[in-house]
Design a protein around this motif. Structure first.
Motif, PDB file in Angstrom:
ATOM      1  N   GLU A  71       0.809  -1.217   0.000  1.00 50.40           N
ATOM      2  CA  GLU A  71       0.000   0.000   0.000  1.00 50.40           C
ATOM      3  C   GLU A  71       0.842   1.267   0.000  1.00 50.40           C
ATOM      4  O   GLU A  71       0.314   2.361  -0.089  1.00 50.40           O
ATOM      5  N   SER A  72       2.143   1.108   0.128  1.00 50.75           N
ATOM      6  CA  SER A  72       3.031   2.270   0.091  1.00 50.75           C
ATOM      7  C   SER A  72       4.388   1.824  -0.438  1.00 50.75           C
ATOM      8  O   SER A  72       4.670   0.629  -0.545  1.00 50.75           O
ATOM      9  N   PHE A 140       3.265   4.142  -6.605  1.00 52.44           N
ATOM     10  CA  PHE A 140       2.150   4.617  -5.784  1.00 52.44           C
ATOM     11  C   PHE A 140       1.925   6.090  -6.024  1.00 52.44           C
ATOM     12  O   PHE A 140       2.852   6.848  -6.264  1.00 52.44           O
ATOM     13  N   GLU A 144       2.000   8.524   1.217  1.00 55.70           N
ATOM     14  CA  GLU A 144       2.698   7.290   1.541  1.00 55.70           C
ATOM     15  C   GLU A 144       3.169   7.346   2.977  1.00 55.70           C
ATOM     16  O   GLU A 144       3.538   8.392   3.502  1.00 55.70           O
ATOM     17  N   ASN A 145       3.168   6.208   3.623  1.00 51.90           N
ATOM     18  CA  ASN A 145       3.694   6.111   4.990  1.00 51.90           C
ATOM     19  C   ASN A 145       5.218   6.120   4.923  1.00 51.90           C
ATOM     20  O   ASN A 145       5.797   5.483   4.084  1.00 51.90           O
TER      21      ASN A 145
END
Length: 151
Positions: A71-72, A140, A144-145
């Motif tokens: 996811e990041s 991505f 973002e983390n």
């Protein structure tokens, strides 16, 4: 590209593990077919039955691991690196199988098990490296983390 490549990589990992499950079952059949089971004690027989069960549990774990999506970019990097390390672990097992296989004929039951395990591991490693490349190529957009968190 990513979704199609991930499905192809996933299929390779599962196919390699399926070959290993088959090899473990051939080994079990071989032990009963040639009468070796008569000379094994409980711990030896227990180990023979653990082979197929361990291969099945690894296939189950990888069934879900190959569905992971990052996811990041931080998660992508961690997954990519983890997949390369898993591939190294599998390839070391392949090297061990080939090392034993050089001294065993593929035309015997025990030799065929060793070579099947080597082929299954090779297919699995190719799939895992392909997964790592999928994660490495992922991009991505948006926030973002910076650090992965466990909640």
């Amino acid at each position: 590209m990513s979704d199609r490549c991930q499905k192809r990589a996933r299929a390779l990992v599962i196919a390699g593990l399926a070959v290993n499950v088959f090899a473990a079952l051939v080994d079990l059949i071989n032990v009963y077919g040639d009468g070796t089971y008569k000379y094994l004690r409980f711990s030896g027989m227990f180990e023979i039955f653990l082979g197929p069960l361990a291969a099945l549990s690894a296939a189950g774990a990888w069934w879900f691991l190959t569905k992971l999506m990052a996811e990041s970019s931080t998660q992508r990097l961690l997954l990519e690196r983890a997949m390369y390390w898993f591939a190294v672990e599998v390839l070391l097992g392949v090297v061990a199988s080939v090392n034993v296989g050089w001294h065993t004929s593929i035309t015997t039951w025990s030799g065929s098990v060793i070579w099947l395990m080597g082929m299954g591991g090779t297919i699995e490693a190719i799939g895992i490296v392909s997964l790592a490349r999928v994660f490495g190529a992922a991009t991505f957009q948006g926030s973002e983390n910076q650090e992965p968190s466990i909640e």
